[in-house]
Scaffold this motif. Structure first.
Motif, PDB file in Angstrom:
ATOM      1  N   SER A 109       0.828  -1.210   0.000  1.00  0.00           N
ATOM      2  CA  SER A 109       0.000   0.000   0.000  1.00  0.00           C
ATOM      3  C   SER A 109       0.858   1.253   0.000  1.00  0.00           C
ATOM      4  O   SER A 109       0.524   2.257  -0.630  1.00  0.00           O
ATOM      5  CB  SER A 109      -0.924   0.008   1.222  1.00  0.00           C
ATOM      6  OG  SER A 109      -1.819  -1.082   1.191  1.00  0.00           O
ATOM      7  N   VAL A 110       1.986   1.184   0.693  1.00  0.00           N
ATOM      8  CA  VAL A 110       2.877   2.331   0.766  1.00  0.00           C
ATOM      9  C   VAL A 110       3.665   2.501  -0.528  1.00  0.00           C
ATOM     10  O   VAL A 110       4.040   3.618  -0.914  1.00  0.00           O
ATOM     11  CB  VAL A 110       3.836   2.181   1.968  1.00  0.00           C
ATOM     12  CG1 VAL A 110       4.897   3.254   1.961  1.00  0.00           C
ATOM     13  CG2 VAL A 110       3.048   2.234   3.267  1.00  0.00           C
ATOM     14  N   GLY A 111       3.915   1.392  -1.224  1.00  0.00           N
ATOM     15  CA  GLY A 111       4.628   1.467  -2.492  1.00  0.00           C
ATOM     16  C   GLY A 111       6.129   1.441  -2.352  1.00  0.00           C
ATOM     17  O   GLY A 111       6.846   1.886  -3.249  1.00  0.00           O
ATOM     18  N   LEU A 112       6.619   0.921  -1.214  1.00  0.00           N
ATOM     19  CA  LEU A 112       8.070   0.821  -1.003  1.00  0.00           C
ATOM     20  C   LEU A 112       8.575  -0.563  -1.397  1.00  0.00           C
ATOM     21  O   LEU A 112       7.918  -1.575  -1.126  1.00  0.00           O
ATOM     22  CB  LEU A 112       8.402   1.091   0.470  1.00  0.00           C
ATOM     23  CG  LEU A 112       8.533   2.548   0.922  1.00  0.00           C
ATOM     24  CD1 LEU A 112       8.876   2.577   2.401  1.00  0.00           C
ATOM     25  CD2 LEU A 112       9.598   3.278   0.126  1.00  0.00           C
ATOM     26  N   ARG A 113       9.749  -0.619  -1.987  1.00  0.00           N
ATOM     27  CA  ARG A 113      10.395  -1.896  -2.300  1.00  0.00           C
ATOM     28  C   ARG A 113      11.519  -2.215  -1.321  1.00  0.00           C
ATOM     29  O   ARG A 113      11.967  -3.350  -1.225  1.00  0.00           O
ATOM     30  CB  ARG A 113      10.954  -1.856  -3.724  1.00  0.00           C
ATOM     31  CG  ARG A 113       9.864  -1.730  -4.799  1.00  0.00           C
ATOM     32  CD  ARG A 113      10.484  -1.774  -6.176  1.00  0.00           C
ATOM     33  NE  ARG A 113       9.458  -1.692  -7.222  1.00  0.00           N
ATOM     34  CZ  ARG A 113       9.732  -1.723  -8.524  1.00  0.00           C
ATOM     35  NH1 ARG A 113      10.997  -1.823  -8.942  1.00  0.00           N
ATOM     36  NH2 ARG A 113       8.745  -1.644  -9.400  1.00  0.00           N
ATOM     37  N   ASP A 114      11.967  -1.185  -0.621  1.00  0.00           N
ATOM     38  CA  ASP A 114      13.048  -1.348   0.350  1.00  0.00           C
ATOM     39  C   ASP A 114      12.434  -1.771   1.689  1.00  0.00           C
ATOM     40  O   ASP A 114      11.876  -0.959   2.424  1.00  0.00           O
ATOM     41  CB  ASP A 114      13.802  -0.029   0.494  1.00  0.00           C
ATOM     42  CG  ASP A 114      15.031  -0.147   1.399  1.00  0.00           C
ATOM     43  OD1 ASP A 114      15.097  -1.095   2.200  1.00  0.00           O
ATOM     44  OD2 ASP A 114      15.911   0.729   1.303  1.00  0.00           O
ATOM     45  N   SER A 115      12.538  -3.060   2.010  1.00  0.00           N
ATOM     46  CA  SER A 115      11.917  -3.561   3.240  1.00  0.00           C
ATOM     47  C   SER A 115      12.570  -2.973   4.489  1.00  0.00           C
ATOM     48  O   SER A 115      11.906  -2.778   5.515  1.00  0.00           O
ATOM     49  CB  SER A 115      11.993  -5.089   3.284  1.00  0.00           C
ATOM     50  OG  SER A 115      13.351  -5.522   3.268  1.00  0.00           O
ATOM     51  N   GLY A 116      13.861  -2.696   4.408  1.00  0.00           N
ATOM     52  CA  GLY A 116      14.543  -2.112   5.559  1.00  0.00           C
ATOM     53  C   GLY A 116      14.001  -0.729   5.889  1.00  0.00           C
ATOM     54  O   GLY A 116      13.755  -0.400   7.057  1.00  0.00           O
ATOM     55  N   LYS A 117      13.807   0.079   4.863  1.00  0.00           N
ATOM     56  CA  LYS A 117      13.268   1.429   5.059  1.00  0.00           C
ATOM     57  C   LYS A 117      11.830   1.367   5.563  1.00  0.00           C
ATOM     58  O   LYS A 117      11.446   2.108   6.477  1.00  0.00           O
ATOM     59  CB  LYS A 117      13.341   2.215   3.755  1.00  0.00           C
ATOM     60  CG  LYS A 117      12.868   3.654   3.866  1.00  0.00           C
ATOM     61  CD  LYS A 117      13.048   4.387   2.544  1.00  0.00           C
ATOM     62  CE  LYS A 117      12.584   5.838   2.653  1.00  0.00           C
ATOM     63  NZ  LYS A 117      12.748   6.555   1.366  1.00  0.00           N
ATOM     64  N   PHE A 118      11.045   0.459   4.965  1.00  0.00           N
ATOM     65  CA  PHE A 118       9.649   0.332   5.400  1.00  0.00           C
ATOM     66  C   PHE A 118       9.579  -0.121   6.849  1.00  0.00           C
ATOM     67  O   PHE A 118       8.796   0.418   7.645  1.00  0.00           O
ATOM     68  CB  PHE A 118       8.914  -0.664   4.503  1.00  0.00           C
ATOM     69  CG  PHE A 118       7.523  -0.980   4.987  1.00  0.00           C
ATOM     70  CD1 PHE A 118       6.483  -0.081   4.811  1.00  0.00           C
ATOM     71  CD2 PHE A 118       7.273  -2.174   5.656  1.00  0.00           C
ATOM     72  CE1 PHE A 118       5.204  -0.365   5.276  1.00  0.00           C
ATOM     73  CE2 PHE A 118       5.995  -2.460   6.130  1.00  0.00           C
ATOM     74  CZ  PHE A 118       4.958  -1.554   5.928  1.00  0.00           C
ATOM     75  N   ASN A 119      10.377  -1.117   7.211  1.00  0.00           N
ATOM     76  CA  ASN A 119      10.354  -1.637   8.569  1.00  0.00           C
ATOM     77  C   ASN A 119      10.765  -0.572   9.581  1.00  0.00           C
ATOM     78  O   ASN A 119      10.223  -0.513  10.694  1.00  0.00           O
ATOM     79  CB  ASN A 119      11.275  -2.844   8.681  1.00  0.00           C
ATOM     80  CG  ASN A 119      11.137  -3.547  10.020  1.00  0.00           C
ATOM     81  OD1 ASN A 119      10.090  -4.107  10.328  1.00  0.00           O
ATOM     82  ND2 ASN A 119      12.196  -3.519  10.816  1.00  0.00           N
ATOM     83  N   TYR A 120      11.692   0.296   9.200  1.00  0.00           N
ATOM     84  CA  TYR A 120      12.135   1.378  10.097  1.00  0.00           C
ATOM     85  C   TYR A 120      10.957   2.280  10.460  1.00  0.00           C
ATOM     86  O   TYR A 120      10.741   2.605  11.641  1.00  0.00           O
ATOM     87  CB  TYR A 120      13.237   2.194   9.416  1.00  0.00           C
ATOM     88  CG  TYR A 120      13.582   3.479  10.143  1.00  0.00           C
ATOM     89  CD1 TYR A 120      14.400   3.470  11.259  1.00  0.00           C
ATOM     90  CD2 TYR A 120      13.064   4.709   9.700  1.00  0.00           C
ATOM     91  CE1 TYR A 120      14.706   4.645  11.935  1.00  0.00           C
ATOM     92  CE2 TYR A 120      13.359   5.885  10.365  1.00  0.00           C
ATOM     93  CZ  TYR A 120      14.179   5.853  11.483  1.00  0.00           C
ATOM     94  OH  TYR A 120      14.484   7.019  12.143  1.00  0.00           O
TER      95      TYR A 120
END
Length: 311
Positions: free
Chosen positions: A65-76
């Motif tokens: 939903s957020v449209g992020l591919r970087d899981s590290g950034k999303f998890n932060y």
């Protein structure tokens, strides 16, 4: 209860509010919260598993939903929200009550929108029968009578969403009922805005036997405040409600009915442990209500055409 004169209390509250707002200072975190409410249907946290699943979003669903591919950034960013606005459950994540309240406040107040206000008040002044007038400023709706001084009028916060979803002729009743139900809760000592402790005060100057007694309701936590006549504050107390009905004031026809008796309401300081004695006089008789310093009703007596009663 927070003391507005205590600097340490004010500093602590400022730290809390600053931290809460700071967590929302990133677009990714706002997108995460919005993902919950695009199709959010609030239910009891203890509801059946199949119902609760409707409000749960998995990690992958939120990330998509957020449209992020970087899981590290999303998890932060998700971790920044967790425990404050987001709670992790067995099948994913759910919004906390704080997040729901934030969402509801935005929907109700629509802070970035300009709403055209066109209120048509077809209810006459309960005191003189003249047409009532209105004004809307800073999301506060004011109803008043320009023809007499007996009608108290009212000013209270009324969210923009209420103007968009209510028919224009129903806004007056909606405003009045909203205020009175909030006052009814505040009379019990609970703030209708933040659930804090409400201080209830009857100004001694209004207990001179001639002026209409008023009640000041103040929350020491969030600054919610209301000043109303004492009948409006007490009208939902069961014994007072019954007494008003016996005096010919049918509250089931609308809470505005209490406005009709205001010119006949007087109060005086009571003796011993009680704070005030309130008398409500109508053509049907007189009700005497004795209250303590916290607006707790100690005794109600009705002396009417059909006899006397006490409770």
């Amino acid at each position: 209860m927070a003391d507005e004169g205590d600097p340490s209390t004010s500093d602590d509250e400022q730290v809390v509010s600053n931290a809460a707002f700071a967590l929302l200072g990133h677009q990714v975190r706002l997108d995460i919260l919005r993902a919950f409410f695009d199709s959010y249907d609030p239910v009891d946290p203890d509801s059946r598993d199949d119902v609760r699943a409707d409000r749960t979003r998995s990690y992958s669903e939120l990330m998509a939903s957020v449209g992020l591919r970087d899981s590290g950034k999303f998890n932060y960013h998700l971790e920044k929200l967790r425990g404050v606005y987001v709670e992790q459950v067995e099948d994913g994540y759910v919004p906390t009550a704080s997040a729901v309240a934030l969402y509801q406040a935005v929907v109700a107040n629509r802070p970035t929108e300009s709403v055209a206000v066109d209120v048509d008040i077809d209810t006459p002044c309960p005191a003189c029968g003249a047409d009532l007038t209105w004004g809307y400023e800073q999301e506060y709706l004011t109803i008043e009578c320009e023809s007499c001084e007996q009608f108290w009028g009212l000013t209270y916060r009324f969210p923009k969403n209420g103007l968009l979803t209510q028919d224009a002729e129903d806004v007056y009743e909606a405003l009045y009922d909203r205020l009175m139900h909030h006052v009814g809760l505040a009379r019990t000592g609970q703030c209708p805005a933040c659930a804090g402790v409400v201080e209830r005060t009857i100004p001694p100057s209004r207990l001179d036997g001639s002026a209409t007694p008023t009640v000041e309701l103040d929350c020491g936590t969030c600054s919610w405040h209301a000043t109303v006549d004492i009948v409006s504050a007490l009208q939902f107390e069961p014994r007072v409600m019954r007494a008003l009905f016996e005096l010919g004031i049918p509250l089931d026809s609308g809470t505005q009915a209490t406005e009709e008796v205001l010119p006949t309401v007087t109060g005086r300081e009571a003796e011993e442990s009680t704070h005030a004695t309130i008398e409500i006089a109508t053509d049907e008789g007189t009700a005497t209500v004795i209250v303590d310093e916290t607006l707790g009703v100690e005794r109600v007596e009705v002396d009417g055409e059909t006899g006397s009663s006490a409770r």
